[in-house]
Structure formats: structure tokens, C-alpha cells
Design a protein around this motif. Structure first.
Motif, PDB file in Angstrom:
ATOM      1  N   GLU A   1     115.915  76.524  15.342  1.00 28.35           N
ATOM      2  CA  GLU A   1     115.741  77.444  16.465  1.00 28.35           C
ATOM      3  C   GLU A   1     116.863  78.485  16.543  1.00 28.35           C
ATOM      4  OE1 GLU A   1     115.017  75.380  20.100  1.00 28.35           O
ATOM      5  OE2 GLU A   1     113.186  74.420  19.346  1.00 28.35           O
ATOM      6  N   PRO A   2     116.935  79.368  15.549  1.00 31.12           N
ATOM      7  CA  PRO A   2     118.004  80.383  15.547  1.00 31.12           C
ATOM      8  C   PRO A   2     117.884  81.360  16.712  1.00 31.12           C
ATOM      9  CG  PRO A   2     116.357  80.859  13.865  1.00 31.12           C
ATOM     10  CD  PRO A   2     116.047  79.486  14.391  1.00 31.12           C
ATOM     11  N   ASP A   3     119.042  81.802  17.185  1.00 27.96           N
ATOM     12  CA  ASP A   3     119.099  82.843  18.209  1.00 27.96           C
ATOM     13  C   ASP A   3     119.025  84.226  17.576  1.00 27.96           C
ATOM     14  OD1 ASP A   3     119.866  81.175  20.701  1.00 27.96           O
ATOM     15  OD2 ASP A   3     121.307  80.524  19.169  1.00 27.96           O
ATOM     16  N   LEU A   4     119.555  84.327  16.371  1.00 23.50           N
ATOM     17  CA  LEU A   4     119.587  85.586  15.628  1.00 23.50           C
ATOM     18  C   LEU A   4     119.170  85.308  14.191  1.00 23.50           C
ATOM     19  CD1 LEU A   4     123.092  86.672  16.923  1.00 23.50           C
ATOM     20  CD2 LEU A   4     120.984  87.918  17.454  1.00 23.50           C
TER      21      LEU A   4
ATOM     22  N   LYS B   1     112.760  82.959  22.418  1.00 26.45           N
ATOM     23  CA  LYS B   1     114.163  82.544  22.292  1.00 26.45           C
ATOM     24  C   LYS B   1     114.949  83.495  21.388  1.00 26.45           C
ATOM     25  CE  LYS B   1     117.074  78.565  21.049  1.00 26.45           C
ATOM     26  NZ  LYS B   1     118.038  79.237  20.176  1.00 26.45           N
ATOM     27  N   LEU B   2     114.285  84.000  20.360  1.00 33.58           N
ATOM     28  CA  LEU B   2     114.979  84.833  19.373  1.00 33.58           C
ATOM     29  C   LEU B   2     115.437  86.147  19.996  1.00 33.58           C
ATOM     30  CD1 LEU B   2     115.669  84.810  16.281  1.00 33.58           C
ATOM     31  CD2 LEU B   2     113.666  86.270  15.992  1.00 33.58           C
ATOM     32  N   ILE B   3     116.714  86.447  19.822  1.00 37.52           N
ATOM     33  CA  ILE B   3     117.264  87.682  20.386  1.00 37.52           C
ATOM     34  C   ILE B   3     116.881  88.882  19.538  1.00 37.52           C
ATOM     35  CG2 ILE B   3     119.385  88.884  21.028  1.00 37.52           C
ATOM     36  CD1 ILE B   3     120.660  86.097  21.421  1.00 37.52           C
ATOM     37  N   GLY B   4     116.937  88.729  18.210  1.00 39.39           N
ATOM     38  CA  GLY B   4     116.604  89.852  17.349  1.00 39.39           C
ATOM     39  C   GLY B   4     116.843  89.540  15.885  1.00 39.39           C
ATOM     40  N   VAL B   5     116.439  90.496  15.030  1.00 39.14           N
ATOM     41  CA  VAL B   5     116.495  90.346  13.573  1.00 39.14           C
ATOM     42  C   VAL B   5     117.186  91.558  12.966  1.00 39.14           C
ATOM     43  CG1 VAL B   5     115.094  90.189  11.457  1.00 39.14           C
ATOM     44  CG2 VAL B   5     114.342  89.007  13.539  1.00 39.14           C
ATOM     45  N   GLY B   6     118.021  91.308  11.973  1.00 43.81           N
ATOM     46  CA  GLY B   6     118.570  92.379  11.146  1.00 43.81           C
ATOM     47  C   GLY B   6     117.893  92.300   9.786  1.00 43.81           C
TER      48      GLY B   6
ATOM     49  N   ASP C   1     100.469  96.639  13.932  1.00 37.97           N
ATOM     50  CA  ASP C   1      99.283  95.784  13.970  1.00 37.97           C
ATOM     51  C   ASP C   1      99.178  94.968  15.254  1.00 37.97           C
ATOM     52  OD1 ASP C   1      96.937  94.539  12.748  1.00 37.97           O
ATOM     53  OD2 ASP C   1      98.188  92.746  12.556  1.00 37.97           O
ATOM     54  N   ARG C   2     100.306  94.358  15.672  1.00 36.46           N
ATOM     55  CA  ARG C   2     100.225  93.469  16.830  1.00 36.46           C
ATOM     56  C   ARG C   2     101.420  93.546  17.763  1.00 36.46           C
ATOM     57  NH1 ARG C   2     100.404  87.325  14.912  1.00 36.46           N
ATOM     58  NH2 ARG C   2     100.965  87.096  17.096  1.00 36.46           N
ATOM     59  N   GLY C   3     102.398  94.363  17.401  1.00 39.52           N
ATOM     60  CA  GLY C   3     103.579  94.496  18.242  1.00 39.52           C
ATOM     61  C   GLY C   3     104.645  93.467  17.904  1.00 39.52           C
ATOM     62  N   LEU C   4     105.865  93.744  18.320  1.00 40.39           N
ATOM     63  CA  LEU C   4     106.987  92.835  18.102  1.00 40.39           C
ATOM     64  C   LEU C   4     107.408  92.216  19.431  1.00 40.39           C
ATOM     65  CD1 LEU C   4     109.112  95.011  15.645  1.00 40.39           C
ATOM     66  CD2 LEU C   4     108.108  92.786  15.111  1.00 40.39           C
ATOM     67  N   ASP C   5     107.957  91.016  19.346  1.00 43.32           N
ATOM     68  CA  ASP C   5     108.405  90.310  20.544  1.00 43.32           C
ATOM     69  C   ASP C   5     109.911  90.347  20.707  1.00 43.32           C
ATOM     70  OD1 ASP C   5     105.861  88.703  21.657  1.00 43.32           O
ATOM     71  OD2 ASP C   5     105.777  88.770  19.472  1.00 43.32           O
ATOM     72  N   PHE C   6     110.590  91.065  19.824  1.00 41.99           N
ATOM     73  CA  PHE C   6     112.051  91.182  19.848  1.00 41.99           C
ATOM     74  C   PHE C   6     112.413  92.379  18.976  1.00 41.99           C
ATOM     75  CE2 PHE C   6     110.470  87.645  17.238  1.00 41.99           C
ATOM     76  CZ  PHE C   6     110.567  88.226  15.974  1.00 41.99           C
ATOM     77  N   PRO C   7     113.603  92.911  19.133  1.00 39.01           N
ATOM     78  CA  PRO C   7     114.005  94.049  18.299  1.00 39.01           C
ATOM     79  C   PRO C   7     114.279  93.632  16.856  1.00 39.01           C
ATOM     80  CG  PRO C   7     115.801  93.399  19.752  1.00 39.01           C
ATOM     81  CD  PRO C   7     114.607  92.591  20.170  1.00 39.01           C
ATOM     82  N   VAL C   8     113.861  94.472  15.929  1.00 39.77           N
ATOM     83  CA  VAL C   8     114.183  94.316  14.514  1.00 39.77           C
ATOM     84  C   VAL C   8     114.994  95.540  14.100  1.00 39.77           C
ATOM     85  CG1 VAL C   8     113.281  94.166  12.161  1.00 39.77           C
ATOM     86  CG2 VAL C   8     112.106  92.965  14.018  1.00 39.77           C
ATOM     87  N   VAL C   9     116.219  95.317  13.685  1.00 36.01           N
ATOM     88  CA  VAL C   9     117.094  96.424  13.307  1.00 36.01           C
ATOM     89  C   VAL C   9     116.916  96.704  11.815  1.00 36.01           C
ATOM     90  CG1 VAL C   9     119.442  97.328  13.278  1.00 36.01           C
ATOM     91  CG2 VAL C   9     118.722  95.746  15.093  1.00 36.01           C
TER      92      VAL C   9
ATOM     93  N   GLN D   1     125.661  94.194   8.702  1.00 34.53           N
ATOM     94  CA  GLN D   1     124.907  93.080   9.286  1.00 34.53           C
ATOM     95  C   GLN D   1     125.733  92.332  10.339  1.00 34.53           C
ATOM     96  OE1 GLN D   1     121.903  92.216   9.340  1.00 34.53           O
ATOM     97  NE2 GLN D   1     120.858  92.396   7.382  1.00 34.53           N
ATOM     98  N   PHE D   2     127.020  92.187  10.088  1.00 31.04           N
ATOM     99  CA  PHE D   2     127.887  91.509  11.057  1.00 31.04           C
ATOM    100  C   PHE D   2     127.853  92.250  12.395  1.00 31.04           C
ATOM    101  CE2 PHE D   2     131.693  90.396  13.305  1.00 31.04           C
ATOM    102  CZ  PHE D   2     132.026  89.111  12.913  1.00 31.04           C
ATOM    103  N   LEU D   3     128.038  93.581  12.355  1.00 29.12           N
ATOM    104  CA  LEU D   3     128.054  94.351  13.600  1.00 29.12           C
ATOM    105  C   LEU D   3     126.674  94.413  14.242  1.00 29.12           C
ATOM    106  CD1 LEU D   3     130.513  97.323  12.988  1.00 29.12           C
ATOM    107  CD2 LEU D   3     130.887  95.190  14.219  1.00 29.12           C
ATOM    108  N   VAL D   4     125.622  94.392  13.444  1.00 33.01           N
ATOM    109  CA  VAL D   4     124.262  94.369  13.991  1.00 33.01           C
ATOM    110  C   VAL D   4     124.026  93.062  14.751  1.00 33.01           C
ATOM    111  CG1 VAL D   4     121.818  94.148  13.350  1.00 33.01           C
ATOM    112  CG2 VAL D   4     123.187  96.014  12.413  1.00 33.01           C
ATOM    113  N   MET D   5     124.479  91.940  14.190  1.00 35.25           N
ATOM    114  CA  MET D   5     124.342  90.670  14.894  1.00 35.25           C
ATOM    115  C   MET D   5     125.138  90.697  16.207  1.00 35.25           C
ATOM    116  SD  MET D   5     122.283  88.661  13.209  1.00 35.25           S
ATOM    117  CE  MET D   5     121.338  90.148  12.796  1.00 35.25           C
TER     118      MET D   5
END
Length: 413
Positions: free
Chosen positions: A116-119, A141-146, A162-170, A357-361
Motif C-alpha cells: 500500500e504505497p503512498d507514493l 490512498k495513493l498521493i501521486g506518481v512520478g 479514457d477514464r480519468g485519473l484518481d491522483f496526479p501523475v507527474v 524524482q526525489f524532488l517530485v516525491m
């Protein structure tokens, strides 16, 4: 509990990570800056990425800044088992080994999501797609993806449409620090280095066909040009084709290039770029390799079907004999040339990408719940901050604009 191939290989992995740390001043600086505050404490970061020394260095930086880190490989052939073993010894959960079956690869993705990752740091979007397919309860639960790659960003945009995102993807890949350096210089140099190491053949004088003239294709073509190869570009985009022509390369369709190429490197992100029709037109002894993320650019299924004989003629190189008697050599089963049969990008290049990626997280951790649920660009000030860290490590100083100059640039008069 981690699933890796051999826990006893860690010593050589330790040396590899120690070596790259000497040449990663950006990641080192960020770790030193944020380790005392433990900014990721209490958070789990799931990483689906090519598991080798440079990615291990990033994983350990996250751990040293408080995160629980869980890793899996983003390609069945790119994990280095000794590095995986060292990460486990250092307290990182790892679910990966070189030579996974597709079933094992997917099971390892699932193991990361069970934590169950947060990021998430994704490389190709496989982990995120698996979340949508089998772990939909984690979406809230997921905050976001890099996302690290061109292929992954394209898949994220397709999912959004197609279906939308449930969290931000950077879209880390779309950052200038990524595509101008990682895609161009990193893939360009590491792909050619892998070709030379695996074949022990000369580059100079050979006809190299590069499929695709995006940033990866550009990097490969220009490195080959510097090594005095004869470079042919195939493209579907008229603007990129014109650019390749202006850069001094021959441009033609793959049907024509197939007849004269000695070595082919695909870099398009699409599938069946070299297909059954092309196989029969290839010269005897033609060498095929892929620099794209997935092993679909060369139609390996068709090649396996039509070949009358197959054997491993050299480590990482398969020889296929066709019904017409001609032989085709394929490096790393058509998987990523620079990682499935090499060490990946140069260390200094990945220092930039992984610093990003570090700063994106960190950004997602702090702002993720407020950000749009969409595919987002990396903030420009973040890129500039990293570029300055890198310049400082090189003892390079640059000018700055005066107030008068800033006012002039904002003026319309």
C-alpha cells in the motif's frame, strides 16, 4: 518479505552502489539536506524501476530520509541480482530478479502494491496500471506518481483521456532535465556502449538504421555519427524527418532501409516497427536491437514463428535462421539494449533524473492532495534548482538578470 534470486550476492552490489555514489552529487546533496528532518517518515514509496546501482542509490536516499521503500523491476531482464541483494541487506524490500517470467514479473508488481504505497515512482506505468486493474481500493490512498519514461507518460495520458485519473501523475520524462539529458545523452551513449560491449564489433563505417527521431533517436543517431557510422533515420513524423535530414542523416522508409542496414536500433515507443515483411528483406547477418521501453518494437513473435533455427551465438545475442537461409542476430531478446544487456545510462545523467524524482516525491508529499488529478508537468523552479545544484558541483558559475533586465523582458513597449 522480499523475493530475490540470491541474498548472498550483496557484496558486489555494495561496491557498485559505492562507486556510483561518488558521481551523484545531486542525489547526495538532496539526501544530506533532508535526512535530518526525515521528510518521508511514515510514508511508503513503491518503486517500479530498472534495478541497478543508480536506482539503488535513489532508493537508499529515500530510506535515509525516513521512507519505507519497496522495489520491483520494470523489465524482466534489467534487474541486477547483486544490487537487489544489497538493497535487501540495507532494509529495502525487493521483489525482482533478472530473468523473471511474465507471470513472476506481474506477481512482483502485486507484491509492491500489497504494501500500500503512498507514493509511486513508475518506469513504463506498469505498476500504476496494475493498481487500477487489481488494487482499485488503493486509488484514494495513493498521493501521486512520478513517471520516468516516454512510454509511461503516453500511457498515463491515454488513461486520463479514457477514464480519468484518481491522483496526479507527474510527467518526469517531459522535464527538460530529463529528455534533454537522460533521453538524448543517456540513452544515446549507453545504447551504443551496450552494442559495442555485446557484439565486440566496429561502429565506424557500418550502416546503422535508427527508427524514430525523438529525443532517444536523436541521441543514438548523433553518437553514431560521432563514431563515423553511416546513419539512416526512419520516421513517420514529417517535421522530425525534415530535422533528421537537416542534421545530416539519410531519411527513408523502413522497407528501403531494411535492404541496406547492417544494424537496426528501434526507438519509437510503438510496436511492430520491424516486422515480418522487413525480416525477409534484411541482409544476411543483420543485427537488431531495441532502445524503446517495451520489447514490442521488433516483432519477436513473428520472428520466432518464421525462423527455422534459433541458437544463442554469444551472450545476450540470439541467432535466427530464416527460410531463405539468411541469419538475423537479435540483442537481448529485443528488450532494452542499454539495460537488459548493459548497465544503463551513465551515472552523471541518472543523477539528474533521480534528483528530479526525489524532488517530485517531495512535492507530491507536500502538495499532492491539492494538485489536479491529471498528468502534470514538473515545476520549472524545481528543474532550475536541480540544474544549479549540478552546476555548483561542477564549479560552474552563470550570470543572473538585473532588475532592469527583468523589467525589460516583461515590458511590451
Amino acid at each position: 518479505m522480499s523475493r530475490i534470486k540470491d541474498i548472498n550476492l550483496w557484496k558486489s552490489g555494495e561496491r557498485k552502489v559505492e562507486w556510483v555514489k561518488n558521481f551523484m552529487p545531486v542525489v547526495n546533496t538532496l539526501e544530506n539536506k533532508y535526512s535530518s528532518s526525515q521528510i518521508f517518515k511514515g510514508k511508503t514509496i513503491g518503486m517500479c524501476i530498472h534495478l541497478e546501482a543508480k536506482t539503488a542509490r535513489l532508493a537508499l536516499a529515500f530510506k535515509n530520509c525516513g521512507a519505507k521503500v519497496v522495489c520491483t523491476g520494470s523489465n524482466p531482464l534489467s534487474t541486477q541480482d547483486d544490487v537487489a541483494a544489497y538493497l535487501v541487506r540495507e532494509g529495502v524490500e525487493v521483489f525482482a530478479w533478472r530473468g523473471e517470467t511474465l507471470k513472476e514479473y506481474e506477481e512482483n508488481l502485486e507484491e509492491v502494491l500489497k504494501r500500500e504505497p503512498d507514493l509511486i515512482i513508475d518506469d513504463g506505468f506498469d505498476l500504476t496500471v496494475m493498481l487500477y486493474k487489481k488494487f482499485p481500493h488503493l486509488k484514494n490512498k495513493l498521493i501521486g506518481v512520478g513517471e520516468e519514461t516516454t512510454t509511461g507518460v503516453n500511457r498515463a495520458k491515454a488513461l486520463l483521456k479514457d477514464r480519468g485519473l484518481d491522483f496526479p501523475v507527474v510527467a518526469v520524462n517531459d522535464s527538460r532535465l530529463k529528455f534533454l539529458f537522460d533521453n538524448r545523452y543517456g540513452t544515446g551513449e549507453s545504447s551504443i556502449a551496450s552494442f559495442m560491449r555485446n557484439t565486440n564489433l566496429l561502429v565506424s563505417g557500418k550502416n546503422f538504421v535508427v527508427a524514430g527521431y525523438g529525443w532517444v533517436g536523436r541521441g543514438i543517431a548523433h553518437k553514431l555519427q560521432g563514431l563515423k557510422a553511416k546513419v539512416i533515420i526512419t520516421e513517420v513524423d514529417p517535421i522530425k524527418a525534415l530535422e533528421a535530414h537537416m542534421d545530416g542523416f539519410d531519411v527513408m522508409p523502413m522497407n528501403e532501409a531494411a535492404k541496406i542496414g547492417d544494424v537496426f536500433i528501434t526507438a519509437t515507443g510503438n510496436f511492430k516497427v520491424i516486422n515480418e515483411q522487413h525480416f525477409y528483406n534484411l541482409k544476411d547477418g543483420a543485427i537488431l536491437a531495441n532502445a524503446g521501453h517495451f520489447n514490442v518494437e521488433i516483432d519477436m513473435e513473428a520472428l520466432e514463428k518464421i525462423a527455422v533455427e534459433k541458437r544463442e551465438i554469444r551472450d545476450n545475442i540470439q541467432e535466427y535462421k530464416l527460410p531463405n537461409g539468411r541469419r538475423i542476430f537479435v540483442i537481448a531478446d529485443g528488450r532494452l539494449l542499454n539495460l537488459a544487456s548493459g548497465d544503463g545510462h551513465p551515472v552523471e545523467i541518472m543523477d539528474l533524473s533521480f534528483g528530479l524524482q526525489f524532488l517530485v516525491m517531495k512535492w507530491l508529499l507536500e502538495k499532492g492532495k491539492e494538485l489536479p488529478k491529471s498528468v502534470l508537468s514538473v515545476p520549472e523552479d524545481m528543474e532550475k534548482e536541480l540544474a544549479m545544484i549540478k552546476l555548483n558541483s561542477l564549479n560552474i558559475n552563470i550570470d543572473s538578470l538585473t532588475e532592469e533586465q527583468l523589467k525589460y523582458l516583461k515590458s511590451w513597449e
